[in-house]
Write a protein that holds these residues in place. Structure first.
Motif, PDB file in Angstrom:
ATOM      1  N   HIS A   1       1.257  -1.058  -0.051  1.00 23.85           N
ATOM      2  CA  HIS A   1      -0.074   0.096   0.190  1.00 23.85           C
ATOM      3  C   HIS A   1       1.032   1.010  -0.106  1.00 23.85           C
ATOM      4  O   HIS A   1       1.925   1.815   1.336  1.00 23.85           O
ATOM      5  CB  HIS A   1      -0.598   0.164   1.322  1.00 23.85           C
ATOM      6  N   CYS A   2       0.853   2.608  -0.901  1.00 23.64           N
ATOM      7  CA  CYS A   2       2.018   3.045  -1.042  1.00 23.64           C
ATOM      8  C   CYS A   2       0.940   4.499  -0.885  1.00 23.64           C
ATOM      9  O   CYS A   2      -0.331   4.554  -1.112  1.00 23.64           O
ATOM     10  CB  CYS A   2       2.387   3.215  -2.708  1.00 23.64           C
ATOM     11  N   HIS A   3       1.167   5.752  -0.196  1.00 23.51           N
ATOM     12  CA  HIS A   3       0.561   6.711   0.050  1.00 23.51           C
ATOM     13  C   HIS A   3       1.351   8.358  -0.633  1.00 23.51           C
ATOM     14  O   HIS A   3       2.535   7.431   0.343  1.00 23.51           O
ATOM     15  CB  HIS A   3       0.172   6.856   1.366  1.00 23.51           C
ATOM     16  N   ILE A   4       1.334   9.128  -0.955  1.00 15.91           N
ATOM     17  CA  ILE A   4       2.210  10.656  -1.020  1.00 15.91           C
ATOM     18  C   ILE A   4       1.791  11.356  -0.567  1.00 15.91           C
ATOM     19  O   ILE A   4      -0.054  11.098  -0.835  1.00 15.91           O
ATOM     20  CB  ILE A   4       3.055  10.098  -2.984  1.00 15.91           C
ATOM     21  N   ASP A   5       2.408  12.071   0.622  1.00 15.23           N
ATOM     22  CA  ASP A   5       1.907  13.678   1.161  1.00 15.23           C
ATOM     23  C   ASP A   5       2.835  14.488   0.395  1.00 15.23           C
ATOM     24  O   ASP A   5       4.287  14.461   0.863  1.00 15.23           O
ATOM     25  CB  ASP A   5       1.401  13.396   2.242  1.00 15.23           C
ATOM     26  N   GLY A   6       2.696  15.412   0.322  1.00 14.41           N
ATOM     27  CA  GLY A   6       2.959  17.085  -0.783  1.00 14.41           C
ATOM     28  C   GLY A   6       3.807  16.734  -1.821  1.00 14.41           C
ATOM     29  O   GLY A   6       4.935  16.399  -2.241  1.00 14.41           O
ATOM     30  N   ASP A   7       3.387  15.524  -2.542  1.00 14.21           N
ATOM     31  CA  ASP A   7       4.218  15.175  -4.070  1.00 14.21           C
ATOM     32  C   ASP A   7       4.486  16.363  -4.911  1.00 14.21           C
ATOM     33  O   ASP A   7       4.501  17.519  -4.841  1.00 14.21           O
ATOM     34  CB  ASP A   7       3.615  14.482  -4.797  1.00 14.21           C
TER      35      ASP A   7
ATOM     36  N   VAL B   1       9.704  -7.720   2.232  1.00 17.26           N
ATOM     37  CA  VAL B   1       8.362  -8.683   1.855  1.00 17.26           C
ATOM     38  C   VAL B   1       9.327  -9.990   2.293  1.00 17.26           C
ATOM     39  O   VAL B   1       8.411 -11.430   2.095  1.00 17.26           O
ATOM     40  CB  VAL B   1       8.488  -9.080   0.264  1.00 17.26           C
ATOM     41  N   LEU B   2      10.842 -10.186   2.565  1.00 15.40           N
ATOM     42  CA  LEU B   2      11.567 -11.468   2.818  1.00 15.40           C
ATOM     43  C   LEU B   2      10.870 -11.831   4.287  1.00 15.40           C
ATOM     44  O   LEU B   2      10.855 -13.222   4.661  1.00 15.40           O
ATOM     45  CB  LEU B   2      12.641 -11.489   2.730  1.00 15.40           C
ATOM     46  N   HIS B   3      11.279 -10.362   5.547  1.00 22.83           N
ATOM     47  CA  HIS B   3      11.115 -10.848   6.557  1.00 22.83           C
ATOM     48  C   HIS B   3       9.844 -10.727   7.294  1.00 22.83           C
ATOM     49  O   HIS B   3       9.763 -10.620   8.471  1.00 22.83           O
ATOM     50  CB  HIS B   3      12.344 -10.560   7.193  1.00 22.83           C
ATOM     51  N   GLY B   4       8.988  -9.542   6.242  1.00 25.24           N
ATOM     52  CA  GLY B   4       8.364  -9.084   7.535  1.00 25.24           C
ATOM     53  C   GLY B   4       7.047 -10.251   7.579  1.00 25.24           C
ATOM     54  O   GLY B   4       6.352 -11.087   6.978  1.00 25.24           O
ATOM     55  N   LYS B   5       5.364  -8.661   8.510  1.00 25.55           N
ATOM     56  CA  LYS B   5       4.374  -9.532   8.284  1.00 25.55           C
ATOM     57  C   LYS B   5       3.736  -8.458   7.376  1.00 25.55           C
ATOM     58  O   LYS B   5       3.950  -7.908   7.683  1.00 25.55           O
ATOM     59  CB  LYS B   5       3.765 -10.125   9.897  1.00 25.55           C
ATOM     60  N   PRO B   6       3.027  -9.421   6.362  1.00 28.33           N
ATOM     61  CA  PRO B   6       1.875  -8.460   5.856  1.00 28.33           C
ATOM     62  C   PRO B   6       0.910  -8.151   6.070  1.00 28.33           C
ATOM     63  O   PRO B   6       0.470  -8.933   7.554  1.00 28.33           O
ATOM     64  CB  PRO B   6       2.204  -9.486   4.460  1.00 28.33           C
ATOM     65  N   PRO B   7       0.372  -6.035   6.419  1.00 32.37           N
ATOM     66  CA  PRO B   7       0.462  -6.296   5.167  1.00 32.37           C
ATOM     67  C   PRO B   7       1.313  -4.880   4.926  1.00 32.37           C
ATOM     68  O   PRO B   7       1.380  -4.833   6.442  1.00 32.37           O
ATOM     69  CB  PRO B   7      -1.111  -5.270   4.929  1.00 32.37           C
ATOM     70  N   ILE B   8       2.397  -5.137   3.821  1.00 32.88           N
ATOM     71  CA  ILE B   8       3.258  -4.022   3.596  1.00 32.88           C
ATOM     72  C   ILE B   8       2.392  -2.320   3.315  1.00 32.88           C
ATOM     73  O   ILE B   8       1.932  -2.311   2.592  1.00 32.88           O
ATOM     74  CB  ILE B   8       3.882  -4.616   2.740  1.00 32.88           C
ATOM     75  N   TYR B   9       3.529  -1.406   4.113  1.00 34.75           N
ATOM     76  CA  TYR B   9       2.556   0.668   3.557  1.00 34.75           C
ATOM     77  C   TYR B   9       4.413   0.248   3.345  1.00 34.75           C
ATOM     78  O   TYR B   9       5.089   0.754   4.093  1.00 34.75           O
ATOM     79  CB  TYR B   9       1.853   0.946   4.998  1.00 34.75           C
ATOM     80  N   LEU B  10       3.895   1.703   2.506  1.00 34.88           N
ATOM     81  CA  LEU B  10       4.533   2.783   2.139  1.00 34.88           C
ATOM     82  C   LEU B  10       4.400   4.187   1.949  1.00 34.88           C
ATOM     83  O   LEU B  10       3.614   3.704   0.991  1.00 34.88           O
ATOM     84  CB  LEU B  10       5.218   2.050   0.678  1.00 34.88           C
ATOM     85  N   ASP B  11       4.942   4.728   3.270  1.00 35.17           N
ATOM     86  CA  ASP B  11       4.215   5.776   3.507  1.00 35.17           C
ATOM     87  C   ASP B  11       5.276   7.363   2.683  1.00 35.17           C
ATOM     88  O   ASP B  11       6.259   6.885   3.623  1.00 35.17           O
ATOM     89  CB  ASP B  11       3.896   6.413   4.700  1.00 35.17           C
ATOM     90  N   ALA B  12       5.404   7.974   2.237  1.00 33.18           N
ATOM     91  CA  ALA B  12       5.936   9.330   1.859  1.00 33.18           C
ATOM     92  C   ALA B  12       5.411  10.694   2.114  1.00 33.18           C
ATOM     93  O   ALA B  12       4.177  10.730   1.718  1.00 33.18           O
ATOM     94  CB  ALA B  12       6.928   8.837   0.151  1.00 33.18           C
ATOM     95  N   GLN B  13       6.203  11.351   2.690  1.00 31.45           N
ATOM     96  CA  GLN B  13       5.735  12.778   2.733  1.00 31.45           C
ATOM     97  C   GLN B  13       6.956  13.713   2.368  1.00 31.45           C
ATOM     98  O   GLN B  13       8.867  13.577   2.832  1.00 31.45           O
ATOM     99  CB  GLN B  13       5.788  12.535   4.604  1.00 31.45           C
TER     100      GLN B  13
END
Length: 478
Positions: free
Chosen positions: A374-380, A402-414
């Protein structure tokens, strides 16, 4: 790992600084008292002889004005009477003690002698200090025959204060200070002089022990006795009278020497491990530099091959054209890798950190599209960044999630005054002291969180790791 291995050893070598329990010192002191009681000392006076003298006159406080019964105004009045032989009209007090003091001064001022009924009052304290006997015997020696003074002493020597030179016990206690006299004659069992002589008050009398007598006993009892100049010393673990009592530390020099040697060994090991680690890092850097240099030739040759295929692109079938695009993409990636790595490994911070101007969302989506997240961008907006090295760091974090974590995976950028990129999953990563990650192995060549951290510092940013849930944050000022 090195720090974790040395931590238990360092904890073992640290000295214990806590004070021993007070009751243990009391036990040692009691053992000393029991043993010293069996040692005969230099007898000074028996308890039976001492009891013949009024205790109040033996204490040094008897030399000071008696302000408990008389005021300063009364003492000044007595001095006036002593000087002018006249009582005057101002009667400050009509008590029997006051009238007796006035009568005493008038008799001495007029050159007379005390009547016989004064015998019962000679051991009382004079308002200005000392006893009446002190002042009267001095008066007889100065104004009457020597025989009168000697006759008075034969009957009333016990009425003198201990500080008077003619007191029978003055010579015995003359070497003892006023503080020592107050302690020993006031009920304390021990008093230690500057010379190290230990005065002792027992049931049978008062005696003195030399340092050669009491110090070995103190050593066997496990205590060290020193003289305290303060009535209550805060530096003493346990104090009795003017004796400062502390536990004796055995083999102090040996213990300190052993600790010093052990500390030098530990520091030497840490220094050696640091040198080894530095040498390994230099070897790794040399290998990377060598690989980067040696890859340039085959990559250049591969570039010529790509150019040849480009010229023949129109004559290729559709399947070969798709293969050409993959070949062209791999060539460009290898070329960029060698060029940027050369600058990164050169030791000059300005090389290999070229920035490119691009729309941030397009760059982020090109990396995130390879993963299910899941990807989210704030202030592109369009921003100038070292996209290549930032992409290497972000790609490594995403692959690690992906290899060692537990889903779901989030990608947030600001984007504001600084750039924040957070990769978050639902797992709980181990603490740093539990796992010091040097290399992450996955598909291809993972560079590891340690290298990501160093790249971020190199480009002026930082990597932050939070554990619950697992979060990695790339922060770069704009």
């Amino acid at each position: 790992m090195v720090r974790n291995a040395l931590l238990p050893l360092l904890l073992v070598t640290l000295p214990v600084c806590g004070q021993p329990a007070t009751h243990l010192i009391h036990q040692h002191w009691q053992a000393f008292s029991d043993r010293i009681a069996t040692v005969p000392g230099e007898a000074q006076i028996s308890q039976q002889s001492l009891n013949q003298f009024p205790q109040e006159l033996l204490l040094p406080v008897s030399q000071y004005p008696d302000l408990k019964r008389f005021s300063w105004a009364q003492i000044e009045k007595l001095y006036h009477i002593h000087s002018h032989c006249s009582e005057g009209e101002n009667v400050l007090n009509d008590s029997a003690d006051w009238r007796r003091a006035v009568q005493f001064e008038l008799i001495l001022c007029r050159g007379g002698k005390l009547p016989s009924q004064w015998s019962q009052h000679l051991s009382e304290r004079h308002p200005a200090g000392g006893s009446y006997a002190d002042r009267y015997v001095n008066y007889l020696k100065d104004h009457h025959e020597e025989s009168d003074a000697n006759a008075f002493l034969q009957q009333h020597a016990n009425s003198l204060t201990l500080a008077h030179p003619l007191h029978p016990l003055h010579g015995i206690f003359a070497s003892l200070s006023d503080t020592g006299q107050s302690a020993i004659l006031g009920g304390s069992r021990y008093f230690l002089t500057k010379s190290g002589r230990l005065w002792r008050n027992t049931l049978t009398g008062i005696d003195v022990l030399s340092p050669e007598q009491w110090q070995p006993i103190a050593d066997k009892a496990g205590i060290r006795i020193t003289r305290s100049t303060e009535q209550i010393s805060e530096s003493c673990r346990f104090q009795y009278s003017n004796l400062c009592i502390e536990p004796r530390r055995t083999n102090v020099l040996w213990w300190q020497g052993g600790m010093l040697i052990l500390l030098v060994i530990i520091l030497g090991l840490i220094f050696r491990l640091g040198l080894e680690r530095r040498r390994e890092m230099k070897e790794r850097q040399f290998i990377l530099q060598l690989l980067t240099h040696e890859l340039r030739t085959p990559i250049t040759s591969l570039g010529f091959t790509v150019e040849q295929f480009r010229d023949e692109y129109d004559h290729l079938n559709e399947q070969s054209q798709h293969a050409f695009y993959r070949l062209l993409g791999d060539y460009q990636r290898l070329y960029r890798l060698t060029e940027t790595s050369k600058g990164f490994l050169s030791g000059r911070r300005e090389e290999g950190l070229d920035k490119q101007d691009a729309q941030f969302s397009e760059w982020l989506e090109s990396i995130a599209s390879q993963y299910d997240l899941h990807c989210h961008i704030d202030g592109d907006r369009r921003v100038s960044l070292p996209y290549y090295w930032l992409g290497v760091c972000l790609d490594n974090l995403l692959r690690n999630a992906v290899l060692h974590g537990k889903p779901p995976i989030y990608l947030d950028a600001q984007i504001s005054d600084s750039l924040l990129i957070e990769v978050r999953d639902q797992g709980a990563s181990p603490a740093r002291w539990e796992k010091w990650l040097l290399t992450e192995k996955g598909d291809g060549m993972g560079i590891g969180l340690m290298i990501v951290n160093r790249i971020m510092r190199r480009i002026g940013g930082r990597l932050t790791h939070l554990r619950h849930p697992t979060r990695y944050i790339l922060e770069l000022p704009l």
